[in-house]
Structures are given as C-alpha cells and as structure tokens.
Design a protein around this motif. Structure first.
Motif, PDB file in Angstrom:
ATOM      1  N   PHE A 133       4.625   7.009   9.875  1.00  0.00           N
ATOM      2  CA  PHE A 133       3.754   6.761   8.711  1.00  0.00           C
ATOM      3  C   PHE A 133       4.320   5.615   7.873  1.00  0.00           C
ATOM      4  O   PHE A 133       5.491   5.642   7.497  1.00  0.00           O
ATOM      5  N   GLY A 134       3.467   4.640   7.607  1.00  0.00           N
ATOM      6  CA  GLY A 134       3.917   3.460   6.866  1.00  0.00           C
ATOM      7  C   GLY A 134       5.024   2.746   7.623  1.00  0.00           C
ATOM      8  O   GLY A 134       5.932   2.155   7.015  1.00  0.00           O
ATOM      9  N   ALA A 135       4.930   2.771   8.962  1.00  0.00           N
ATOM     10  CA  ALA A 135       6.055   2.343   9.806  1.00  0.00           C
ATOM     11  C   ALA A 135       6.496   0.908   9.532  1.00  0.00           C
ATOM     12  O   ALA A 135       7.685   0.596   9.626  1.00  0.00           O
ATOM     13  N   SER A 136       5.543   0.026   9.195  1.00  0.00           N
ATOM     14  CA  SER A 136       5.945  -1.371   9.029  1.00  0.00           C
ATOM     15  C   SER A 136       6.215  -1.739   7.568  1.00  0.00           C
ATOM     16  O   SER A 136       6.459  -2.905   7.255  1.00  0.00           O
ATOM     17  N   LEU A 137       6.193  -0.732   6.672  1.00  0.00           N
ATOM     18  CA  LEU A 137       6.557  -0.994   5.280  1.00  0.00           C
ATOM     19  C   LEU A 137       8.066  -0.854   5.127  1.00  0.00           C
ATOM     20  O   LEU A 137       8.727  -0.212   5.951  1.00  0.00           O
ATOM     21  N   THR A 138       8.586  -1.457   4.039  1.00  0.00           N
ATOM     22  CA  THR A 138      10.027  -1.319   3.794  1.00  0.00           C
ATOM     23  C   THR A 138      10.252  -0.558   2.480  1.00  0.00           C
ATOM     24  O   THR A 138       9.447  -0.637   1.554  1.00  0.00           O
ATOM     25  N   GLY A 139      11.364   0.160   2.424  1.00  0.00           N
ATOM     26  CA  GLY A 139      11.662   0.981   1.246  1.00  0.00           C
ATOM     27  C   GLY A 139      10.883   2.288   1.287  1.00  0.00           C
ATOM     28  O   GLY A 139      10.124   2.552   2.224  1.00  0.00           O
ATOM     29  N   GLY A 142       0.357 -10.114  17.094  1.00  0.00           N
ATOM     30  CA  GLY A 142       1.463  -9.413  16.429  1.00  0.00           C
ATOM     31  C   GLY A 142       2.603 -10.350  16.067  1.00  0.00           C
ATOM     32  O   GLY A 142       3.176 -10.267  14.977  1.00  0.00           O
ATOM     33  N   ARG A 143       2.924 -11.262  16.992  1.00  0.00           N
ATOM     34  CA  ARG A 143       4.006 -12.225  16.703  1.00  0.00           C
ATOM     35  C   ARG A 143       3.607 -13.109  15.517  1.00  0.00           C
ATOM     36  O   ARG A 143       4.413 -13.390  14.637  1.00  0.00           O
ATOM     37  N   LEU A 144       2.329 -13.539  15.487  1.00  0.00           N
ATOM     38  CA  LEU A 144       1.858 -14.347  14.352  1.00  0.00           C
ATOM     39  C   LEU A 144       1.945 -13.536  13.058  1.00  0.00           C
ATOM     40  O   LEU A 144       2.327 -14.054  12.006  1.00  0.00           O
ATOM     41  N   LYS A 145       1.584 -12.258  13.157  1.00  0.00           N
ATOM     42  CA  LYS A 145       1.607 -11.399  11.958  1.00  0.00           C
ATOM     43  C   LYS A 145       3.049 -11.243  11.471  1.00  0.00           C
ATOM     44  O   LYS A 145       3.311 -11.289  10.267  1.00  0.00           O
ATOM     45  N   ASP A 146       3.978 -11.070  12.400  1.00  0.00           N
ATOM     46  CA  ASP A 146       5.382 -10.943  12.013  1.00  0.00           C
ATOM     47  C   ASP A 146       5.892 -12.222  11.353  1.00  0.00           C
ATOM     48  O   ASP A 146       6.808 -12.191  10.535  1.00  0.00           O
ATOM     49  N   GLN A 147       5.295 -13.362  11.721  1.00  0.00           N
ATOM     50  CA  GLN A 147       5.708 -14.635  11.106  1.00  0.00           C
ATOM     51  C   GLN A 147       4.849 -14.984   9.891  1.00  0.00           C
ATOM     52  O   GLN A 147       4.915 -16.092   9.376  1.00  0.00           O
ATOM     53  N   ASP A 148       3.971 -14.037   9.479  1.00  0.00           N
ATOM     54  CA  ASP A 148       3.085 -14.265   8.336  1.00  0.00           C
ATOM     55  C   ASP A 148       2.114 -15.417   8.575  1.00  0.00           C
ATOM     56  O   ASP A 148       1.727 -16.121   7.648  1.00  0.00           O
ATOM     57  N   LYS A 149       1.730 -15.619   9.839  1.00  0.00           N
ATOM     58  CA  LYS A 149       0.829 -16.738  10.145  1.00  0.00           C
ATOM     59  C   LYS A 149      -0.535 -16.251  10.618  1.00  0.00           C
ATOM     60  O   LYS A 149      -1.384 -17.064  10.977  1.00  0.00           O
ATOM     61  N   VAL A 150      -0.721 -14.945  10.665  1.00  0.00           N
ATOM     62  CA  VAL A 150      -1.962 -14.444  11.257  1.00  0.00           C
ATOM     63  C   VAL A 150      -3.136 -14.656  10.312  1.00  0.00           C
ATOM     64  O   VAL A 150      -2.986 -14.611   9.088  1.00  0.00           O
ATOM     65  N   GLN A 151      -4.316 -14.925  10.891  1.00  0.00           N
ATOM     66  CA  GLN A 151      -5.543 -15.017  10.103  1.00  0.00           C
ATOM     67  C   GLN A 151      -6.460 -13.872  10.509  1.00  0.00           C
ATOM     68  O   GLN A 151      -6.386 -13.384  11.645  1.00  0.00           O
ATOM     69  N   HIS A 152      -7.339 -13.479   9.584  1.00  0.00           N
ATOM     70  CA  HIS A 152      -8.092 -12.251   9.867  1.00  0.00           C
ATOM     71  C   HIS A 152      -8.993 -12.402  11.093  1.00  0.00           C
ATOM     72  O   HIS A 152      -9.257 -11.426  11.794  1.00  0.00           O
TER      73      HIS A 152
END
Ligand code: TGC
Ligand code: FAD
Length: 392
Positions: A63-69, A312-322
């Motif tokens: 749950f919330g696996a890709s969030l931090t904290g 996913g790789r783009l999303k991890d690099q903050d480059k993904v578009q919707h």
C-alpha cells in the motif's frame, strides 16, 4: 486439473530488470501463489473480497508502495508495477483494491494533503488499518467527470457536501472517501475532500449482480448535507487536473496488471494445449491454428512488457507524460482481453469452467477496459496528443 503458473518471459525480459526489481516481483509472485490463488475461485463465486489478505499485503509494503515516508516502502515505479502485475495475475479485483488504496487515496493525500492529513491517514493506510475509496464518477458523468454535479459549499469553517458517486471500488468498506466536488462559492472549482464514512448524511451501498470484479467491492455513495470541517479539504487540490493526476498513477499500475492477467491466461492455455489430445492422439499444441494463437499471445505480451517498462522508466525519471500512460493502459488491457478470449478458445468447453482462471480474468478485464478511462477515451487522448485536436 490444476495447472501451476511457470512465469512468462520470451526475450529475457528479466535481464532488463535489476536485482531489486526481480526480488520484488518474485516476493509478490510467491505471496499471490501461496495466499490468493488457493482462495480466489471461492471468492469469485461468493462475490467476496478477501479482506483477510489486507494485513499481509500491508506487511509486504503493497500500500502506497512508491511513496516515501509514513512507513511506505519507497519502491521505484517499476517495482510498484511488478507488484500490480503479480496481483492481477491473481485477480483484477485484488489489484483494484491495492490500486485504489495506493494510487487513488494515499497518493492524493500525499500530493495534495496538509501535514496533519498525511500524519493522520498515511501510516494507518500503509498498515491497512484504514481503507479508502475514490469518488469521481457519478451516475450521469463517467468519461466526462468535468460535468460532475456533486457540490461543496463553504459555510463558516465547514464544508457541506451534496451529491452521488457511482461505481466506487471499496466504497462500503472504506473508512474515508476522497470525494471530488465543485465548490459553489469558489467558482465551481473542483477540489478534493476527505469524507469519513461515519459522517451523518454519508451512505455507501453495494452494487450487486456484477459478472466482473466479483472479488472486489463496488459501491454507490450518497451525500446529503454532509458537514465536514474545512481541515478535510485537500488544500493543494484544484481543478480537474488533480483527480486526473491520481488517475495517471492508477492507470500506470493497470498497464502492468493487465500483463499479469494475460500471463495467467497464456500460460494456462499453453500448458493445456500440450496436454489435451484430439484426433490422431496428438496434443492440440501440435496444430498450426493453435500455435498461431499462442504465437500471437506471446508476441503481444512481450510487446506490452517492453511498452510499460519504458513508461515506468520514464516515470522514474520524472519524464512521463499522461498520454504515454494512456497508450500503455489502452494497449495492455486490450491485449490482455484478447489473450483471455484466445486462451478460453484453446481450452474449449473447459475454458468456461472456474477450475481454470481464464473466464474469471476475461470477465474482470471487461471492467478494466472501461474503468480508469475507457479504451476509446484513451484512443482520443492519444489522438489529441498526436494531432493537437480534441475529439472528445
Ligand atoms: P481537459 O480540459 O482535457 O483537462 C483538464 C485539465 O487536466 C489536464 N489533464 C491532465 N492532467 C494530468 N493528468 C492527465 N491524465 C490529464 N488529462 C488532462 C489538462 O491539461 C487540463 O489542465 P489545465 O491546466 O488546462 O486545466 O478535460 P476534459 O474535461 O476535456 O476531459 C478530458 C478527459 C477525457 C481526458 C478526462 O476527463 C478523462 O480522462 N476521462 C476519463 C475519466 C476516468 O478515467 N475516470 C476514472 C474514474 S476512477 C476509476 O475508474 C477507478 S477504477 C479503480 C480500480 O478499481 O482499479
Ligand atoms: P460512459 O462515459 O457513459 O461511456 C459509455 C461508452 O461511450 C464507452 O464506450 C465510452 O468509451 C463511450 N464514450 C463516452 N464518451 C465518448 C466520446 N466523447 N467519444 C467516443 N466515445 C465516447 N469510478 C470512480 O470514480 N472510482 C472508482 O473507484 C471506480 N471503480 C470502478 C469499478 C468498476 C468495477 C467499474 C466498472 C467502474 C468503476 N469506476 C470508478 C467508474 C469508471 O471510471 C467509469 O465506468 C468509466 O470512467 C466510464 O464511465 P461510464 O461507465 O459512465 O461510461
């Protein structure tokens, strides 16, 4: 005849994953194999959500696996995708539950919430002690959520909510609903609100008679003069863009999840075709028409893996578009539904029995094709992206 899943990897896709990603995938796979596969057909028949899996899934950090904290696992988006792939190999309804809890409830609190809201809800939701739902769709507004009728009015230091939401996953088991409403005294700006299920005037009722996602709770929500404190407004939300940002997270998980359902169908059909003998006492796998179906499926699964891995790789690099996510959701769910239909065909009459997972996946995928933006809405999103022309 129970056929055990053997994994699907035609082009050494695993070599594109790092050690952590493979570990997450294998851990999730084992969890699903040990805990969900043995009970899912019973849940599907009974129309029962396997709530007993909530705590073990929380313990694995789903749950919330890709969030931090806030106790969240801080997985990469590719790792999170591999979790949803394995969940949906088990059942789309269980993956739906995790998607909603993570992408549609924890994410908006994380992205748009105050520190107090985050402290109150995120650790408890990560632990599975509190459950959430996401109310965007209404009886008369599905593909076009911007037309929503649900209203919030600021009165003193409270908001008063009125409206109906429909087709809400986990609606009646949620402790809190993220409700999207137009604020009357803010120019009908769309804002997100946290509405606790025990607020007077808030009611959730289950939708029965579903042929799809039977192991998931689907509800309607009714709000009649529901008073909530102004501290329940998600302060950083504003405009239709906010719920759409949540949908990006969930659609991405679905694009991986659909591969899981397709793998389950394909591997079952492949094994069955090697065992099933017709004519000349030879397996049906030896026939060209059957091989054509298997070749189509493994090709499409492989292409879908590569597509979503790149997204996913783009999303991890903050480059993904919707629109990238729309392409992955649209393609992979369509591909999975076609795999389910071809696999059902390969199993002949046995394909319709719930001794095998295929028909359940096929029925589930009909919902997955519709929710989080229908197949055709994603066609129009991609069309808009490449032409610059809005055809909605
Ligand atoms: P439009 O004018 O195009 O957009 C409004 C604003 O939003 C921006 N935007 C996005 N931002 C982030 N992510 C996206 N995916 C975005 N798409 C658009 C857009 O740039 C604009 O920004 P701004 O700054 O100019 O205001 O809005 P529209 O009213 O024309 O609608 C467009 C459309 C069709 C794309 C959208 O409404 C849509 O996606 N419709 C489908 C609805 C949908 O997906 N509903 C899902 C409900 S939740 C659900 O199904 C959960 S199932 C969960 C489970 O069980 O797993
Ligand atoms: P409609 O919008 O009425 O669409 C009907 C058909 O018309 C579709 O084929 C569509 O593609 C087509 N269409 C619509 N507009 C156009 C156009 N402009 N051009 C061409 N074709 C068009 N929603 C939530 O908010 N939260 C949830 O948790 C949630 N969970 C769900 C769980 C399940 C099991 C299901 C089935 C749905 C869930 N939904 C949820 C709702 C889901 O998001 C909507 O069903 C979806 O957005 C489509 O809306 P609709 O069903 O009203 O179909």
């Amino acid at each position: 005849m129970a056929l055990k899943f053997r994994g699907v990897d035609f082009i050494e896709f695993d070599t594109l994953l790092n050690d952590d990603e493979r570990l997450v995938r294998d851990t999730s796979r084992k969890f699903i194999e040990d805990n969900l596969i043995p009970i899912i057909e019973e849940c599907n028949r009974a129309g029962r959500f396997p709530r007993e899996l909530v705590k073990p899934m929380a313990d694995l950090g789903f749950f919330g696996a890709s969030l931090t904290g806030y106790g969240c696992a801080g997985m990469s988006t590719v790792e999170y995708g591999l979790v949803t792939q394995e969940l949906e190999r088990g059942d789309s309804g269980v993956r739906s539950f995790v998607s909603v809890q993570s992408a549609l409830v924890m994410y908006p609190i994380y992205a748009f919430g105050s520190d107090e809201q985050k402290d109150l809800w995120l650790p408890a939701m990560q632990q599975g002690e509190k459950l959430g739902c996401f109310g965007l769709t209404e009886p008369d507004f599905g593909s076009n959520p911007g037309g929503m009728r649900t209203r919030a009015r600021k009165v003193g230091n409270e908001y008063v909510l009125n409206g109906e939401k429909m087709w809400i996953t986990s609606g009646s088991i949620a402790d809190v609903a993220v409700i999207w409403a137009k604020v009357e005294n803010e120019d009908n700006n769309i804002r997100g609100f946290l509405v606790e299920a025990n607020r007077p005037g808030f009611r959730a009722f289950d939708i029965h008679g579903k042929w799809s996602l039977r192991a998931s709770v689907t509800s309607g929500l009714s709000m009649q003069d529901v008073h909530i404190p102004e501290s329940n407004l998600l302060p950083k939300s504003g405009g239709l863009k906010s719920p759409l940002m949540c949908l990006n997270q969930a659609r991405y998980g679905i694009a991986w999840g659909a591969i899981g359902a397709a793998m389950s169908c394909y591997d079952c059909a492949l094994q069955y075709s090697q065992l099933r003998k017709q004519f000349h006492n030879e397996p049906i796998a030896s026939r060209q028409l059957v091989q054509e179906k298997l070749a189509w499926m493994i090709s499409e699964i492989t292409k879908a893996q590569l597509l979503v891995l790149q997204v996913g790789r783009l999303k991890d690099q903050d480059k993904v578009q919707h629109q990238h996510i729309s392409m992955a959701k649209r393609n992979n769910v369509w591909m999975a539904l076609e795999c389910a239909r071809l696999s059902r065909d390969i199993l002949g009459a046995n394909g319709i029995a719930d001794e095998y997972p295929i028909m359940r996946h096929m029925m589930n995928l009909e919902s997955v094709k519709t929710y989080e933006g229908t197949h055709d809405i994603h066609t129009l999103i991609i069309g808009n992206s490449v032409t610059g022309i809005d055809a909605f």
